[in-house]
Enzyme design. Structure first.
Site, short mmCIF file in Angstrom:
data_model
loop_
_atom_site.label_atom_id
_atom_site.label_comp_id
_atom_site.label_asym_id
_atom_site.label_seq_id
_atom_site.Cartn_x
_atom_site.Cartn_y
_atom_site.Cartn_z
CB VAL A 64 -0.99 0.03 1.18
CG1 VAL A 64 -1.99 -1.11 1.09
CG2 VAL A 64 -0.26 0.03 2.53
CE1 TYR A 154 -1.31 1.76 14.72
CE2 TYR A 154 -2.21 2.31 16.86
CZ TYR A 154 -2.28 1.59 15.69
OH TYR A 154 -3.32 0.73 15.47
CE LYS A 158 -4.33 2.74 12.70
NZ LYS A 158 -4.90 2.10 11.49
#
Length: 270
Positions: A64, A154, A158
């Site tokens: 991706v 992280y 998100k």
């Protein structure tokens, strides 16, 4: 969209963990599934398991972080399935460490997969989803509401995909496409055994106590149900729901809890 029978489903990050469990659950409900990830071997293992249970599944290798790879994978899924009804942008991993210890490349690597990887998937799949008036599911995290010291990269990623989902929901509503944001807490997966370079370390211990972790199969059932019902958002696990509730309604308390958490302990990425 009340049942999955005959649905055409494409899932990134489908070789293990939540992605593989979602593929198995959709296949159990008689959907046709194409799963994408970097490991051909692990993808085929998932597909073979699905076929052994009488389900329909195909695999396509996809990174991706590469636009052309994503476009080819989506094109393969569209050709194999004759279109797409559900797309789950699930591929991701977690970079951990204090900001002062991480390099700029660590943050860039995190966003390339967790944010730009989602955007690449969305842009490649949108024409097919518009045609079917389907569902786009984006894998967020409780960390998108409740960040912890040592997991800034992280949590930032998100937070970003949560904003993307909220924006896309309004943009795609006129086209009949629903956007479902899925925010898991601690769910059984390999993500906590993947290092900061995105390499799986199967020997690494899981830092999260077993009693806090929901099985991937149970989580997948909840997620598929939410996708079929076109729910705007699903928060998975009891502790995850508590964390999101606190973040939404008691932000000062949330900040206090976050600031007092043990930054020296590697956080379990949720």
């Amino acid at each position: 969209m009340r049942n999955a029978s005959g649905l055409r489903v494409f899932i990134t990050g489908g070789s293990s963990g939540i992605g593989a469990a979602l593929a198995r659950r959709f296949a159990q409900l008689r959907a046709k599934v194409v799963i994408a990830a970097r490991s051909q071997e692990r993808l085929e293992a998932v597909c073979q398991g699905i076929r052994a249970q009488g389900g329909w599944a195909q695999a396509v290798v996809c990174d991706v972080t590469d636009c052309l790879s994503v476009e080819k994978a989506v094109a393969f899924a569209v050709e194999s399935l004759g279109g797409l009804d559900v797309v789950v942008a699930n591929a991701g991993f977690g970079v951990v460490g204090r900001v002062e210890e991480l390099t700029l490349e660590d943050f860039e690597r995190q966003f390339e997969t967790n944010v730009y990887g989602v955007i690449r998937t969305v842009k490649a799949a949108l024409p097919a989803l518009k045609e079917s008036r389907g569902v786009l599911a984006i894998m967020g995290s409780v960390s998108g509401y409740f960040p912890s010291p040592g997991a800034s990269a992280y949590a930032m990623s998100k937070f970003a995909v949560r904003a993307l989902a909220e924006s896309l929901r309004g943009e795609l509503r006129p086209h009949g496409v629903s956007v479902v944001l899925i925010s898991p807490g601690f769910v059984e997966s390999n993500i906590r055994r993947v290092d900061n370079r995105g390499i799986l370390r199967p020997e690494a211990p899981d830092p999260v106590p077993p009693w806090l972790i929901m099985s991937a199969e149970k989580a997948a059932k909840l997620m598929v149900r939410a996708i079929l019902k076109r729910k705007p958002e699903l928060v998975v696990t009891g502790h995850g729901k508590v964390a999101v509730f606190l973040a939404r309604h008691f932000p000062r308390l949330t900040r206090a809890l976050v600031s007092r958490s043990q930054a020296r302990r590697q956080p379990g990425r949720n």
